[in-house]
Design a protein around this motif. Structure first.
Motif, PDB file in Angstrom:
ATOM      1  N   GLY A 127       0.736  -0.832   0.093  1.00  0.00           N
ATOM      2  CA  GLY A 127       0.028  -0.169  -0.159  1.00  0.00           C
ATOM      3  C   GLY A 127       1.205   1.028  -0.084  1.00  0.00           C
ATOM      4  O   GLY A 127       0.065   2.537  -0.328  1.00  0.00           O
ATOM      5  N   GLY A 128       1.699   0.923   0.529  1.00  0.00           N
ATOM      6  CA  GLY A 128       2.902   2.566   0.361  1.00  0.00           C
ATOM      7  C   GLY A 128       3.661   2.548  -0.452  1.00  0.00           C
ATOM      8  O   GLY A 128       3.638   3.838  -1.148  1.00  0.00           O
ATOM      9  N   ALA A 129       4.032   1.569  -1.369  1.00  0.00           N
ATOM     10  CA  ALA A 129       4.980   2.297  -2.312  1.00  0.00           C
ATOM     11  C   ALA A 129       3.631   1.875  -3.664  1.00  0.00           C
ATOM     12  O   ALA A 129       3.693   2.776  -3.996  1.00  0.00           O
ATOM     13  CB  ALA A 129       4.750  -0.257  -2.451  1.00  0.00           C
ATOM     14  N   PHE A 130       2.627   1.826  -3.785  1.00  0.00           N
ATOM     15  CA  PHE A 130       1.411   1.309  -4.382  1.00  0.00           C
ATOM     16  C   PHE A 130       0.176   2.463  -4.511  1.00  0.00           C
ATOM     17  O   PHE A 130      -0.102   3.516  -5.215  1.00  0.00           O
ATOM     18  CB  PHE A 130       1.391   0.355  -5.253  1.00  0.00           C
ATOM     19  CG  PHE A 130       1.671  -0.568  -5.750  1.00  0.00           C
ATOM     20  CD1 PHE A 130       2.381  -0.822  -6.990  1.00  0.00           C
ATOM     21  CD2 PHE A 130       1.706  -1.626  -5.100  1.00  0.00           C
ATOM     22  CE1 PHE A 130       3.450  -1.502  -7.720  1.00  0.00           C
ATOM     23  CE2 PHE A 130       2.703  -2.769  -5.813  1.00  0.00           C
ATOM     24  CZ  PHE A 130       3.489  -2.452  -6.696  1.00  0.00           C
ATOM     25  N   GLY A 131       0.444   2.812  -3.528  1.00  0.00           N
ATOM     26  CA  GLY A 131      -0.820   3.645  -2.770  1.00  0.00           C
ATOM     27  C   GLY A 131      -0.933   5.153  -3.927  1.00  0.00           C
ATOM     28  O   GLY A 131      -1.191   5.869  -3.964  1.00  0.00           O
ATOM     29  N   PRO A 132       0.328   6.006  -3.228  1.00  0.00           N
ATOM     30  CA  PRO A 132       0.943   7.128  -4.343  1.00  0.00           C
ATOM     31  C   PRO A 132       0.914   7.529  -5.780  1.00  0.00           C
ATOM     32  O   PRO A 132       0.591   7.870  -6.375  1.00  0.00           O
ATOM     33  CB  PRO A 132       2.410   6.908  -3.746  1.00  0.00           C
ATOM     34  CG  PRO A 132       2.837   6.872  -2.699  1.00  0.00           C
ATOM     35  CD  PRO A 132       1.630   5.456  -2.780  1.00  0.00           C
ATOM     36  N   ALA A 133       1.226   5.926  -6.224  1.00  0.00           N
ATOM     37  CA  ALA A 133       1.679   5.991  -7.827  1.00  0.00           C
ATOM     38  C   ALA A 133      -0.467   5.406  -8.233  1.00  0.00           C
ATOM     39  O   ALA A 133      -1.039   6.212  -9.281  1.00  0.00           O
ATOM     40  CB  ALA A 133       1.933   4.797  -7.896  1.00  0.00           C
ATOM     41  N   VAL A 134      -1.697   5.008  -7.855  1.00  0.00           N
ATOM     42  CA  VAL A 134      -2.747   4.635  -7.671  1.00  0.00           C
ATOM     43  C   VAL A 134      -3.173   6.601  -7.724  1.00  0.00           C
ATOM     44  O   VAL A 134      -4.179   7.143  -8.088  1.00  0.00           O
ATOM     45  CB  VAL A 134      -2.882   3.463  -6.957  1.00  0.00           C
ATOM     46  CG1 VAL A 134      -4.653   4.162  -6.892  1.00  0.00           C
ATOM     47  CG2 VAL A 134      -2.349   2.432  -7.259  1.00  0.00           C
ATOM     48  N   ALA A 135      -2.988   6.623  -6.360  1.00  0.00           N
ATOM     49  CA  ALA A 135      -3.095   8.657  -6.222  1.00  0.00           C
ATOM     50  C   ALA A 135      -2.811   9.164  -7.304  1.00  0.00           C
ATOM     51  O   ALA A 135      -3.712  10.073  -7.450  1.00  0.00           O
ATOM     52  CB  ALA A 135      -3.049   8.869  -4.885  1.00  0.00           C
ATOM     53  N   ALA A 136      -1.541   9.667  -7.664  1.00  0.00           N
ATOM     54  CA  ALA A 136      -1.241  10.125  -8.698  1.00  0.00           C
ATOM     55  C   ALA A 136      -2.149   9.584 -10.475  1.00  0.00           C
ATOM     56  O   ALA A 136      -2.492  10.967 -11.060  1.00  0.00           O
ATOM     57  CB  ALA A 136       0.305  10.025  -9.374  1.00  0.00           C
ATOM     58  N   MET A 137      -2.415   8.586 -10.467  1.00  0.00           N
ATOM     59  CA  MET A 137      -2.987   8.207 -11.558  1.00  0.00           C
ATOM     60  C   MET A 137      -4.585   9.008 -11.397  1.00  0.00           C
ATOM     61  O   MET A 137      -5.407   8.879 -13.040  1.00  0.00           O
ATOM     62  CB  MET A 137      -3.042   7.025 -12.245  1.00  0.00           C
ATOM     63  CG  MET A 137      -2.148   6.125 -12.373  1.00  0.00           C
ATOM     64  SD  MET A 137      -1.933   4.601 -12.850  1.00  0.00           S
ATOM     65  CE  MET A 137      -3.302   3.365 -12.486  1.00  0.00           C
ATOM     66  N   ILE A 138      -5.245   8.713 -10.393  1.00  0.00           N
ATOM     67  CA  ILE A 138      -6.192   9.570  -9.973  1.00  0.00           C
ATOM     68  C   ILE A 138      -6.600  10.587 -10.719  1.00  0.00           C
ATOM     69  O   ILE A 138      -6.880  11.252 -10.770  1.00  0.00           O
ATOM     70  CB  ILE A 138      -7.214   9.054  -8.730  1.00  0.00           C
ATOM     71  CG1 ILE A 138      -7.486   7.171  -9.111  1.00  0.00           C
ATOM     72  CG2 ILE A 138      -8.151   9.450  -8.247  1.00  0.00           C
ATOM     73  CD1 ILE A 138      -7.598   6.506  -7.729  1.00  0.00           C
ATOM     74  N   THR A 139      -5.659  11.183 -10.247  1.00  0.00           N
ATOM     75  CA  THR A 139      -5.532  12.839 -10.034  1.00  0.00           C
ATOM     76  C   THR A 139      -5.471  13.201 -11.188  1.00  0.00           C
ATOM     77  O   THR A 139      -5.668  14.321 -11.737  1.00  0.00           O
ATOM     78  CB  THR A 139      -4.364  13.017  -9.156  1.00  0.00           C
ATOM     79  OG1 THR A 139      -4.593  12.819  -7.808  1.00  0.00           O
ATOM     80  CG2 THR A 139      -4.457  14.696  -9.424  1.00  0.00           C
ATOM     81  N   LEU A 140      -4.302  12.781 -12.015  1.00  0.00           N
ATOM     82  CA  LEU A 140      -3.608  13.289 -13.550  1.00  0.00           C
ATOM     83  C   LEU A 140      -5.108  12.628 -14.007  1.00  0.00           C
ATOM     84  O   LEU A 140      -5.033  13.037 -15.412  1.00  0.00           O
ATOM     85  CB  LEU A 140      -2.672  12.488 -13.582  1.00  0.00           C
ATOM     86  CG  LEU A 140      -1.333  12.766 -12.460  1.00  0.00           C
ATOM     87  CD1 LEU A 140      -0.212  12.305 -13.367  1.00  0.00           C
ATOM     88  CD2 LEU A 140      -1.627  14.916 -12.868  1.00  0.00           C
ATOM     89  N   SER A 141      -5.865  11.721 -14.183  1.00  0.00           N
ATOM     90  CA  SER A 141      -6.963  11.660 -14.819  1.00  0.00           C
ATOM     91  C   SER A 141      -8.273  12.394 -14.702  1.00  0.00           C
ATOM     92  O   SER A 141      -8.205  13.053 -14.171  1.00  0.00           O
ATOM     93  CB  SER A 141      -7.392  10.097 -15.381  1.00  0.00           C
ATOM     94  OG  SER A 141      -7.295   9.482 -14.087  1.00  0.00           O
TER      95      SER A 141
END
Length: 141
Positions: A127-141
């Motif tokens: 969660g710590g590794a992928f959470g920020p990446a998922v949040a960035a994808m949601i924010t940028l889409s």
């Protein structure tokens, strides 16, 4: 030279002539470390009293502060409040990891507890590794 946003210089930004000046409301160097240490120490205190508070209260504290931290960070431009938010975020993640790991382990049968601890730790770290990446994808889409 440095960046002009002040991100790597503790709130300092360069102006004409190469001088560095502090942005109004910017954090001083090392203030974030105080927030991190405060959150960590508070999580230690919560872990120490969690048995007396009971599971429902502990979960309410963790979920409430865990939800307030990103909301406050998103809505507040005031630097001292952002330090408090950083301390809250560290508190909820650190205390949550330890306390929820104990709850998960207690719920498992004795022979499966080592596996439960390993899986809980794996999921927490993922969660710590992928959470920020998922949040960035949601924010940028």
């Amino acid at each position: 030279m440095g960046d002009r946003t002040g991100g790597h210089h503790g709130g300092l930004q360069e102006c004409a002539g190469g001088q560095r000046v502090r942005r109004p409301g910017a954090l001083k160097r090392g203030e974030h470390v105080v927030a991190l240490l405060t959150g960590s120490l508070l999580s230690l205190l919560l872990a120490a009293v969690s048995a007396r508070l009971g599971r429902a209260r502990v979960l309410a504290i963790l979920f409430t502060l865990g939800a307030l931290a990103p909301l406050t960070a998103a809505l507040s431009p005031w630097a001292p409040l952002l330090l408090l938010v950083a301390a809250m975020a560290v508190f909820t993640t650190t205390a949550g990891n330890g306390i929820l790991a104990v709850y998960a382990t207690q719920a498992a049968p004795q022979p499966q507890r080592p596996t439960v601890i390993g899986l809980f730790s794996l999921c927490y770290q993922m969660g710590g590794a992928f959470g920020p990446a998922v949040a960035a994808m949601i924010t940028l889409s």
